[in-house]
Design a protein around this motif. Structure first.
Motif, short mmCIF file in Angstrom:
data_model
loop_
_atom_site.label_atom_id
_atom_site.label_comp_id
_atom_site.label_asym_id
_atom_site.label_seq_id
_atom_site.Cartn_x
_atom_site.Cartn_y
_atom_site.Cartn_z
N LEU A 103 60.02 -25.55 -75.38
CA LEU A 103 60.81 -24.27 -76.08
C LEU A 103 61.25 -23.50 -75.39
CD1 LEU A 103 58.48 -23.89 -79.26
CD2 LEU A 103 60.28 -26.30 -78.55
N GLN A 104 62.48 -24.24 -74.57
CA GLN A 104 62.93 -23.33 -73.50
C GLN A 104 64.04 -21.79 -74.14
OE1 GLN A 104 65.05 -24.59 -70.32
NE2 GLN A 104 63.39 -26.13 -69.70
N ASP A 105 63.61 -22.37 -75.60
CA ASP A 105 64.74 -20.84 -76.74
C ASP A 105 64.08 -19.92 -77.46
OD1 ASP A 105 67.10 -22.31 -75.86
OD2 ASP A 105 67.55 -23.75 -77.12
N LEU A 106 63.15 -20.65 -77.07
CA LEU A 106 61.79 -18.98 -77.61
C LEU A 106 62.09 -18.37 -76.96
CD1 LEU A 106 59.54 -19.91 -79.69
CD2 LEU A 106 58.09 -19.79 -78.05
N GLN A 107 62.15 -16.92 -77.98
CA GLN A 107 62.18 -15.90 -77.82
C GLN A 107 61.25 -14.73 -77.88
OE1 GLN A 107 65.81 -13.81 -79.38
NE2 GLN A 107 67.46 -15.13 -78.35
N LYS A 108 60.54 -15.16 -78.89
CA LYS A 108 59.17 -14.69 -79.74
C LYS A 108 58.43 -15.37 -79.39
CE LYS A 108 61.61 -10.46 -81.97
NZ LYS A 108 61.73 -10.38 -83.37
N LEU A 109 57.04 -14.77 -78.91
CA LEU A 109 55.76 -16.36 -78.77
C LEU A 109 54.47 -15.14 -79.44
CD1 LEU A 109 54.55 -18.60 -78.66
CD2 LEU A 109 54.02 -17.74 -76.59
N ASN A 110 53.88 -15.56 -80.23
CA ASN A 110 52.35 -14.81 -80.99
C ASN A 110 51.77 -15.83 -80.94
OD1 ASN A 110 50.43 -13.08 -81.76
ND2 ASN A 110 51.67 -13.02 -83.70
N LEU A 111 50.62 -15.86 -79.81
CA LEU A 111 49.04 -15.88 -79.45
C LEU A 111 47.48 -15.41 -79.65
CD1 LEU A 111 50.33 -18.28 -76.57
CD2 LEU A 111 49.77 -19.26 -78.47
#
Length: 224
Positions: A49-57
């Motif tokens: 997901l190279q366009d991902l801007q916000k990631l919540n883990l």
């Protein structure tokens, strides 16, 4: 300070925990919420997901955050709080657009020097870890406005903090209880004799900034 969740954040995390599992491979959204999923490893499909801007883990059981993080080149917000991470990969420095990093309530014992390459970073929370120092290279984070180092093993405020020009709430170095710049002591040239004004009590010395005071409880940016 540091690690205290506001009501809005608690409600957000509860909503995330009750939603259906996200299909990572086919998601076209630039925001991916994977909080409270019981994850022990980061899903391999995530790195596509190279366009991902916000990631919540957040609030998982991650012990390792792999170097493939460099593939998320458009990431702006990375939320890793509430895991079991003992370190962050050096490749995190390749996230040139990263503005917000939440990594509090982990088991971090060190911070990679390469984090200083995240030149757009504005908010950094490293509270509630096991840090004893910070790399001097972090002084290059010239855009950093919010920093939370509370509840670590720091004895003194790291020197690099004083070089973070945009940081809010940090006093200049040298403001110690004795020998404060700009203060004249009785007996020195130009010092006022307290007996002339009825034995005035001397002004209390300013206390040095403690590590747990270099921090923020919440930032102005949403945690995703």
């Amino acid at each position: 300070m540091g690690g205290v969740m506001c009501h809005q954040e608690v409600m957000e995390e509860r909503r995330n925990s009750t939603t259906e599992e996200v299909s990572i491979r086919h998601t076209e959204n630039k925001v991916l919420m994977l909080a409270r999923r019981g994850l022990k490893e980061v899903p391999e499909d995530l790195w596509e997901l190279q366009d991902l801007q916000k990631l919540n883990l957040s609030l998982n059981s991650l012990k390792n955050f792999p170097p493939q993080t460099a593939s998320l080149c458009n990431l702006v917000v990375l939320n890793l709080w509430g895991n079991q991470l003992s370190s962050l990969p050096a490749e995190i420095g390749q996230l040139k657009k990263l503005r917000v990093l939440f990594a509090y309530r982990n088991k971090l014992t060190e911070v990679p020097e390469e984090l200083s390459l995240c030149s757009q970073l504005e908010v950094l929370s490293l509270a509630n870890n096991q840090l004893v120092s910070l790399p001097s290279s972090l002084s290059n984070l010239s855009r950093l406005k919010k920093l939370n180092l509370s509840h670590n093993l720091l004895v003194h405020v790291p020197t690099c903090v004083y070089s973070m020009k945009a940081l809010v709430g940090v006093p200049p170095p040298g403001r110690e209880p004795s020998g404060e710049p700009g203060r004249e002591h009785p007996g020195s040239a130009g010092a006022e004799d307290p007996h002339r004004r009825g034995k005035q009590s001397p002004r209390p010395a300013q206390r040095p900034m403690l590590p747990q005071q270099v921090g923020i409880a919440e930032s102005g940016l949403q945690r995703h």
